[in-house]
Every structure is written in C-alpha cells, then in structure tokens.
Design a protein around this motif. Structure first.
Motif, PDB file in Angstrom:
ATOM      1  N   VAL A 239     110.702  14.303  -2.697  1.00 44.40           N
ATOM      2  CA  VAL A 239     109.654  13.596  -1.961  1.00 44.40           C
ATOM      3  C   VAL A 239     108.994  14.494  -0.924  1.00 44.40           C
ATOM      4  O   VAL A 239     107.784  14.516  -0.777  1.00 44.40           O
ATOM      5  CB  VAL A 239     110.246  12.345  -1.285  1.00 44.40           C
ATOM      6  CG1 VAL A 239     109.198  11.648  -0.445  1.00 44.40           C
ATOM      7  CG2 VAL A 239     110.777  11.401  -2.335  1.00 44.40           C
ATOM      8  N   ASN A 240     109.829  15.211  -0.206  1.00 48.46           N
ATOM      9  CA  ASN A 240     109.305  16.096   0.828  1.00 48.46           C
ATOM     10  C   ASN A 240     109.783  17.532   0.613  1.00 48.46           C
ATOM     11  O   ASN A 240     110.569  18.057   1.389  1.00 48.46           O
ATOM     12  CB  ASN A 240     109.781  15.628   2.212  1.00 48.46           C
ATOM     13  CG  ASN A 240     108.969  14.457   2.693  1.00 48.46           C
ATOM     14  OD1 ASN A 240     107.755  14.445   2.534  1.00 48.46           O
ATOM     15  ND2 ASN A 240     109.646  13.480   3.261  1.00 48.46           N
ATOM     16  N   ARG A 315     104.882  18.155  -3.503  1.00 47.49           N
ATOM     17  CA  ARG A 315     104.883  16.743  -3.903  1.00 47.49           C
ATOM     18  C   ARG A 315     104.025  16.484  -5.120  1.00 47.49           C
ATOM     19  O   ARG A 315     104.411  15.805  -6.058  1.00 47.49           O
ATOM     20  CB  ARG A 315     104.355  15.893  -2.744  1.00 47.49           C
ATOM     21  CG  ARG A 315     105.413  15.314  -1.882  1.00 47.49           C
ATOM     22  CD  ARG A 315     104.870  14.109  -1.152  1.00 47.49           C
ATOM     23  NE  ARG A 315     103.649  14.423  -0.429  1.00 47.49           N
ATOM     24  CZ  ARG A 315     103.600  14.722   0.859  1.00 47.49           C
ATOM     25  NH1 ARG A 315     104.719  14.762   1.556  1.00 47.49           N
ATOM     26  NH2 ARG A 315     102.457  14.981   1.455  1.00 47.49           N
ATOM     27  N   LEU A 438     107.887   8.458  -2.848  1.00 49.21           N
ATOM     28  CA  LEU A 438     107.033   9.330  -3.666  1.00 49.21           C
ATOM     29  C   LEU A 438     105.783   8.579  -4.102  1.00 49.21           C
ATOM     30  O   LEU A 438     104.670   9.073  -4.008  1.00 49.21           O
ATOM     31  CB  LEU A 438     107.835   9.788  -4.891  1.00 49.21           C
ATOM     32  CG  LEU A 438     107.128  10.763  -5.792  1.00 49.21           C
ATOM     33  CD1 LEU A 438     106.927  12.084  -5.105  1.00 49.21           C
ATOM     34  CD2 LEU A 438     107.886  10.919  -7.092  1.00 49.21           C
ATOM     35  N   ASN A 441     103.467   8.236  -1.299  1.00 50.53           N
ATOM     36  CA  ASN A 441     102.755   9.489  -1.032  1.00 50.53           C
ATOM     37  C   ASN A 441     101.631   9.718  -2.024  1.00 50.53           C
ATOM     38  O   ASN A 441     100.513  10.063  -1.678  1.00 50.53           O
ATOM     39  CB  ASN A 441     103.739  10.658  -1.117  1.00 50.53           C
ATOM     40  CG  ASN A 441     104.615  10.706   0.113  1.00 50.53           C
ATOM     41  OD1 ASN A 441     104.189  10.237   1.163  1.00 50.53           O
ATOM     42  ND2 ASN A 441     105.801  11.238  -0.016  1.00 50.53           N
TER      43      ASN A 441
END
Ligand SMILES: C[S@@+](CC[C@H](N)C(=O)[O-])C[C@H]1O[C@@H](n2cnc3c(N)ncnc32)[C@H](O)[C@@H]1O
Length: 897
Positions: A239-240, A315, A438, A441
């Motif tokens: 995710v990051n 990402r 995710l 984002n």
C-alpha cells in the motif's frame, strides 16, 4: 528544527511525558514501572533493589517511593545518574566485570529482592542486529540478576519482540517459577518493547552457564537488512511502498532467504495477491504456464517490467499488477463460482464480456465490500467482548486492570503479539484492510466516484438492519419460550410460586383487597360467609379460622380478634378511596374518580384519563353507585374531630372544583340501571353499600404500610384527596403494555410503579398487628394440645371406671380399695411408654426379603448388623436433647433373621 519540535513531531510528547513532568519523574519510563508494580506489587515488600541501566533515574525514583524506608536501592548505567535520595548510583557498563565487582562491593552481604532492567542499547543499525544486541543485554542483566537475587526474588526486564524472544522466555522459565510478559499502557504501542516479569527465583544450587551464554541461548543470526515480513508490513509494503518501514518485527520463523521469487502463474492463482506482492522480490516467467501468460493480451510491457523487481514498485505499479491478475483470472474464468455454473448450465445467457476497466472496478468494489464486511464483523466482535467485560466488571466478576490490556487490542488490532499467524501473513482481516487502503488510494488517484461506494454501504446497512431485526425477533421468541419453560419448571417445583401465581391470577392487585370492591368480592358478600378475602387477607382469615376451629380457646380468640381489629385504624370510606387513588394502579384511581363524579360530568382531564384503553374492561363499583351527600354524610369516620373535619374539608374542596358532582339531588347523578350492567355484573341497588363497605373495612383494616401511611397523612391533613388524584397522574399512569412480553410485564409490575411514602409509624403499627397475629398458636399445635387433653380425659375416665369397679368389690377391705384406687389414679396420669421396636437383621439369603420377618411380633425394624445409621441418629437425638448417649439409651441387640 528545535529539540522540542523534533520530539513533538515523533509523537513523543504524550500524556505520560507531561505526567512525568508534572510529578517530577525524570523520565516517562517511570510510569512503566509504576504500572508494572501496580499489577505485580513487587516493590512494596522489597528491601534491596538493583536497577540495571537506570539513567536518567525514573525507575529509581519510583523504587525509592514505593519501597519501605531503609531499603537499599542501587542504580547502574553507562552514563552517570544525578543523585537521587535513598539511592546509590554509579556509571558502568553492565557487561563489564567492573560493574559486577562494584555491585558486590555496594551490596556487601545483601541479596537483592528485585533486579530491574530497562536497558536499551544504542540502536540504529540493522533491525536484526539491534534486536540481537537488546537480547544480549537482557541476558547480561539476567546474569547479574542470577548472581545477586535472593531465592524467591523478582527480575523485571525489557525485551524486544524478535526471534530471540522465545529463547529468552525459555531461559526465564528455567530460572523462575512464574514468568509473565506484559506491556504497560505507558509503553508506546509502536514500540517493539515488552516487559517480562519473572517472579519467585528458583533456589538452584548450580546453574548451567549455558543458560546465560548468548551463543547457546540464541541461534546464529543472519545479518543484512530485510523489510518487515509480518502481515502488517507485507500490506504496508504494497500500500505504501515508498515509506521506509520502521516497525521492526524480525524474520519470519525459520526463513532467512532474502531474495524470493514466485512464478507468474502461481501469483495469478494465489488466493492472497497482496501477500505475494508484499513478500516476493520478483515474479518470474519460467514454467510453461508462466510463459503462456507472457502471451496473454493483458500482459503488457509495463506488467513485465513491474514483475522484474517488486521491491522498487510504487502504489500505481502494484495496482497495475493487481489489475493484470484480475484480467487474467477473468479470461481463465478462475473467479466464476463453480456451483452456479452447473446450476445455470441449462439457462446460460450470453453476456457481453466486461472490458478491462470495468472488470478492475468490479474486482475493486468486491474487495472493498469484503473488507467492509470483515471490518464490521470485527467491530461487532470487539463490541461484544467489551460489553462482556463491562458486564463482568459490573457483576464484580473481575477487577479492572489498567495494565497489559491495550497491547492486545489497539496496538495489534486484536492479534496476539506473538502470534505466528501474524508473521506468516495468515490474517485475512489485516490484508483486507490493506486492500481497502489500496483501493482508496487508487480511487483517489484515478478520481473515482465515491458515490457508488456509499451506495453499496447503504445497501449493506439495510441488509444488516434486516438481519439484525430478524435475529432480534428470534431472540425475543427464544427468550419468551425460555421464560415459559422457567415458569413451568417453577410451578412444578415450587409450591410457593404456585400459590403466588394462583393469587396473581385471581387478583392482580391483591394487596389492596381490603378496599377494592370488584365483582367477585361483592358476589361473595351475598353469601353467608361474608366477603371472600384473598392474598394476605385470605391468609389472615384462614389463620383466624384455623385457630378457632379446634382450639379450646375459640371464644377467647374471637374476643382477642375483635380487640385486635378494634386497635387497628379503621379507615373511613374516604380514606379507602384516597388509598386507591394514591396507588400506582390507574384502575384504582379510576374508582376514586368515578365515585366522586358522574361520568357525564367529568372534567377534561378525567375524560382524557378514562379514554385510556386500559379502562375498557373495567367497570368499577362506584360507577353504579349513586353517591349522595347523605350517603357520604353517613360515611363512618375514624372518630376524631380532626378526621371528620378533614373529610368535610375535602368534600368541600371537591364541591368547589366540581360543583355538579356533589349536588344534593340524587336525581342529578346518573344511576346505572341493571340493564346497563354487563352480564353477571353485581348489582348493588338493593344493597346497603355503606354497611357492606364498613363491614369490609372492619374486617380487613389497612393491610399495607403504604395504605396506613397515606391514611395517616390524610387524617393529619398533610394530604388532601385532590393531592392524591393529582399524584395519580404520573409517568406510570399511561403505560402502553401492548405487545410487551409477559416476563417484561411481570417485572414491570414488580418494579415499575410509584413509590408511595411509607412512614415509620405505619410500619410499626402493622408490625405490632402482625406480631399479635404470629403470637397465636398455629393450627397443628392447637390440634396436638387438644389431642393431649382428650387422651388425658379418656385415661381419667378409664381410671374412674376401674375405681368404681374396685369400690363395688365387696371382697376388698376399705384400705385395700383405697390403695388400689390411688394406684390406678396415679397410673392414669402417667403416659404409657412406647415399647421400642424390635430390631431385626436380615442375613444371608434373607437379605432383601420384604415383609414381616418370621417369628416377630409387635413393632419391628430391619437394621444393618452394624447399626451405624441408628447409632448416628441416636447421637444426634442425644445431642439435641443435651443428654449423653449412655444415659438411659441402651443399645438394643438386633435379632438375626
Ligand atoms: C530507556 S533508558 C532507561 C530509563 C530508566 N529506566 C529510567 O526510568 O529513567 C535505557 C538506558 O540503558 C542504558 N544502557 C544501555 N546499554 C547499557 C549498558 N551496556 N550498560 C549500562 N547501561 C546501558 C542507556 O545508557 C540508557 O540510559
């Protein structure tokens, strides 16, 4: 950036920082010891304490505060510690021999009751190395503890969660009887530190040095950096990925491979793509299946490039790989549910294939939904657990521990800190939440419309609502059924309950029976026996009846009863009405109202009152009785001037309020005719109402403390009838009982009612009355006495007959006659002693045979040869009678059979 700003930026200025400042502790770490001590209470009884790695001295301050005066407290640290009252400190490396020597010199022949260790080595190299250094330092602290601790002593140490943790715990367990790991609330959740409290140091004569040797205790370590491998970090990696991972969680158990690859086909078929992307370094295309994927339309150059090195992806790149997997799975039909396929085999409808974008959207929303569902489930579970804990707390089943609770919850999202699951990435909910992240984002980047998601949420909520309602309904019906079962059970088992239920069914408001006039009562008044009392009245009446039935003193009793009744306050009709009005029961209030006012002349308030459906089935007596002034005038009063004037006052008051109600003319009051009455309803037209009322009051008096209290209040003019009527309008008056379960209503009947005032005088009066009642012998005693009397009379009669016979005997001299007669009379006064039953033991083949044993006459009893039971019973009797066993009780020898 200033020092202060830097600290605040890292979130270090938390409440414990400020608390430490406020309370004068040198470090916020002091609260860790405070909290540990609160839980384990090791400081209060310690006389000697060694604090290893003590600078700046927070723990020393706490120790000096909690340990008894005159205790020895020694602190060591690499850096010098500013003097602390009652503490001896020196600067030394705890790994050095010098430190050990100095400790020995300071302690002399003392042994430490407690050794504390809060050491933190200078970290900042690779996580693995840091963790290892910490573990080594802990082992060194343990070494010193072992050397200086007294048997039964306590060792408190900080450890980091790493692969060495279990080894350390194993060693602790070998050396201490009780070892527990905990994380005090003041220890930051982001910190990998944890505290181990080792209590009751074993008194070992020799300790194998291997236990304290890091080379033996810890396995060989692989060096080199590695990004986190816990489930949490796996997800964070995806995710990051740009963020530097700071959460140090060590290696996955037994897996120190740094570079991991996975086949493309395996990735496509993996259940958890996030875990794969977070764990592996590269996706390869080596096998036949993998190579086939290279030719797949969805496998773009972008995808291929991303597969080369997953550790450098951002990402967006990960998002590309997830979409690629989705597209491939679609084309391979891996996501289609098999069962559905067979079910719909007959009616397959040609669907237009979704384009790539739609497919991705769909997958994302599906993942989103799943994540939300799981989150909700978790939340529900957490709430349930919390509610349970709260309930336990309320029931005093547990004590609130403000320590070691949160590290299971917030810090690790309910996971066990050392759960291998977490390391192996088996925790689906964590993945789901990362997926959610995710998705969020991606959604932000691609400017997706959030409305769809909200819509989904709403639908989901509706479904949940329905489900919840259905569950609730089911639960309610279960509870009802269980309540019925419970009542059945009680009814079968408990005679008291049966009686209670019977009373409840026959009269709902039995406690007011002394006053309430309803159909059944009045019907019974027609009978010879007078009004039938229920509940308390019935009990009293029965009691009176029983007492007079067999007793020789029947007449006396009656006299007493009259006397007793006359001492009880005999309320006037007005008082009784007031009592009714004051009761929480609206029906009683209705009676009062209706007796005071004709129906068609009700005030607006009373009209509203009677509109309530609860009065539908109720036909109060007073509705049918034309109450005239004359009649009221003839109302019996308590006899005092005060009371009379009070009654008059009330009357006048009422007349002012509702002039027509109390008009002199009887014709103004609507008289209910017989025809108006419901079938079977008692018609009081031909009755002397006042007389019957009076009779009832005379018989029953006031039965409850509330009634007596209210009567007193009325008599003493502390209350007026209007007050009582007004009080009747309360929150209990218009309870809507429709649709409520029976158990709830029963409970409400018991507790949800107006609390009427009770005065001490009223209670005393009732108590005195009850005492007088209780002082009378109960029926059985009276019967026994009568039997005794009768037997004595019979004996006397018999003796008299015998004496007469002797007297008539001419063969005897006068002297002989006198002697014989006096003997007979003397014997007649004595009780004939019962002959003890013959004891018989059944032996051999006779065992178990029923019926009278052969050759036995009179009373007999089958006993065991040892007669244990009989002897024990005899002992009990002797004890009860205060006699010694030997006195007068010879053991009977049982006869064999
Ligand atoms: C977290 S601080 C201790 C805080 C202390 N418990 C308090 O309440 O103020 C950790 C301390 O360990 C000390 N330390 C680290 N390695 C050490 C070693 N080998 N010998 C002695 N002290 C050491 C550091 O100097 C540091 O002061």
């Amino acid at each position: 950036m200033g020092k202060h700003e830097k600290k605040a930026g890292k979130g270090r200025l938390d409440k414990f920082y400020w608390l430490a400042k406020e309370q004068g502790y040198r470090s916020r770490a002091a609260f860790k010891l405070v909290q540990l001590n609160k839980k384990y209470k090791f400081l209060e009884n310690a006389r000697c304490c060694i604090d290893l790695c003590a600078a700046p001295g927070g723990w020393l301050q706490v120790a000096s505060k909690h340990m008894p005066p005159g205790s020895l407290i020694v602190g060591v640290d690499l850096v010098a510690i500013k003097p602390i009252p009652r503490c001896i400190t020196f600067a030394e490396d705890i790994n050095s021999f010098k430190c050990r020597d100095q400790l020995r010199e300071t302690l002399k022949d003392w042994r430490a009751d407690i050794v504390l260790h809060d050491g933190a080595p200078n970290v900042g190299t690779a996580w693995v190395q840091d963790a290892y250094t910490q573990s080594e330092l802990t082992l060194q602290a343990l070494k010193l503890a072992v050397e200086f601790l007294s048997p039964g002593g306590t060792f408190v140490t900080k450890v980091f969660r790493s692969k060495d943790y279990n080894n350390l715990m194993w060693v602790f367990n070998q050396l201490f009887h009780h070892v527990e790991a905990t994380k005090p609330p003041s220890s930051r959740n982001v910190s990998a530190e944890i505290f181990v409290v080792c209590q009751n140091f074993r008194n070992l004569s020799r300790i194998d040095p291997k236990f304290l040797d890091p080379r033996h205790v810890f396995k060989e370590l692989d060096s080199g950096p590695m990004q986190g491998t816990s489930s949490h970090n796996l997800l964070e990696n995806v995710v990051n990925p740009e963020k530097q991972r700071r959460k140090r969680e060590g290696y996955e158990d037994g897996n120190y491979t740094l570079y991991k690859t996975i086949g493309a086909d395996e990735y496509i078929r993996a259940v958890d793509p996030i875990a794969v992307l977070g764990t592996y370094n590269r996706i390869t295309f080596q096998t036949e299946e993998d190579k086939a994927l290279l030719k797949h339309a969805a496998t773009s150059d972008d995808v291929k490039a991303n597969c080369e090195d997953l550790k450098v992806l951002g990402r967006r790149d990960f998002s590309v790989l997830i979409k690629w997997r989705k597209a491939v799975r679609e084309s391979l039909e891996l996501d289609r549910p098999k069962a559905k396929e067979t079910d719909n085999a007959q009616t397959t409808v040609e669907m237009e294939p979704l384009n790539e974008e739609e497919a991705v959207d769909e997958e994302l929303s599906r993942l989103n939904e799943e994540a939300q569902k799981r989150a909700r489930k978790e939340r529900r579970k957490r709430n349930e657990a919390r509610a349970k804990a709260l309930q336990k707390l309320q029931l005093n089943m547990t004590t609130a521990m403000d320590i070691g609770e949160d590290w299971r919850d917030e810090a690790l999202h309910g996971e066990d800190m050392f759960s291998l699951d977490a390391i192996e990435g088996r925790h689906a909910p964590r993945h789901a939440s990362a997926t959610e992240l995710l998705d969020a984002n991606d959604a932000l980047e691609e400017d997706e419309d959030m409305d769809d998601e909200n819509h989904n949420d709403d639908e989901e909520d509706d479904e949940d609502e329905d489900e919840r309602e259905a569950r609730l309904r089911e639960l309610e019906s279960n509870v009802d059924a269980m309540y019925e079962q419970y009542k059945d059970h009680l009814e079968r088992k408990d005679a008291k309950f049966r009686a209670k239920e019977a009373r409840r069914n026959s009269s709902k408001y039995e406690e007011w029976d002394g006053i309430t006039q309803n159909k059944e009562d009045d019907d019974d008044e027609d009978s010879d026996e007078g009004p039938v009392a229920r509940g308390y009245d019935a009990m009293n009446k029965r009691k009176f009846h029983e007492e007079t039935y067999d007793s020789d003193d029947a007449e006396d009793d009656d006299g007493e009863r009259e006397e007793l009744e006359s001492t009880a306050p005999a309320p006037s009709v007005k008082t009784c009405k007031a009592k009714k009005a004051s009761a929480s029961d609206p029906a009683l209030l209705t009676n009062l109202e209706s007796s005071n006012a004709a129906a068609q002349r009700q005030s607006a308030a009373s009209a509203m009152w009677f509109d309530n459906p609860i009065f539908e089935d109720m036909v109060p007596l007073e509705d049918f009785v034309p109450e005239t002034k004359d009649a009221r005038d003839s109302t019996p009063s308590l006899g005092t001037e005060d009371e009379e004037s009070s009654a008059q006052d009330e009357q006048e008051e009422d007349e002012e309020d509702e002039p027509e109600t109390y008009g002199d003319d009887i014709e103004l009051v609507p008289a209910t005719t017989n025809e108006d009455l419901p079938d079977g309803e008692w018609n009081v037209h031909d009755e002397d109402v006042e007389a019957s009322k009076q009779a009832r009051i005379k018989q029953h008096g006031l039965q409850t403390a509330e009634a007596v209290s209210l009567a007193h209040a009325l008599v003493n003019r502390q209350l007026t009838k209007t007050d009582l009527v007004n009080q009747g309008f309360n929150r209990h008056s218009f309870n809507d009982k429709a649709g409520l379960p029976e158990w709830f209503l029963e409970d409400e009947n018991k507790h949800y009612r107006t609390n009427l005032p009770v005065t001490k005088e009223a209670v005393d009066a009732l108590r005195a009355r009850q005492r007088a009642l209780d002082a009378r012998p109960i029926k059985k005693v009276a019967e026994a006495k009568a039997r005794k009397k009768h037997r004595a009379a019979m004996r006397l009669e018999k003796a008299q007959k015998k004496a007469e016979a002797i007297n008539e005997n001419t063969d005897l001299s006068e002297r002989e006659k006198a002697e014989n007669i006096s003997k007979i009379l003397a014997r007649s006064g004595k009780k004939t002693e019962k002959k003890a039953p013959q004891l018989v033991v059944a032996r051999g083949p006779n065992r178990g045979i029923k019926g009278r044993p052969k050759g036995t006459k009179g009373r007999y009893k089958m006993v065991d040869a040892r007669m244990k039971k009989e002897l024990r019973a005899q002992k009990r009797r002797d004890k009860r009678d205060g006699k010694k066993r030997s006195s007068g009780h010879k053991r009977q020898i049982p006869k064999g059979y």
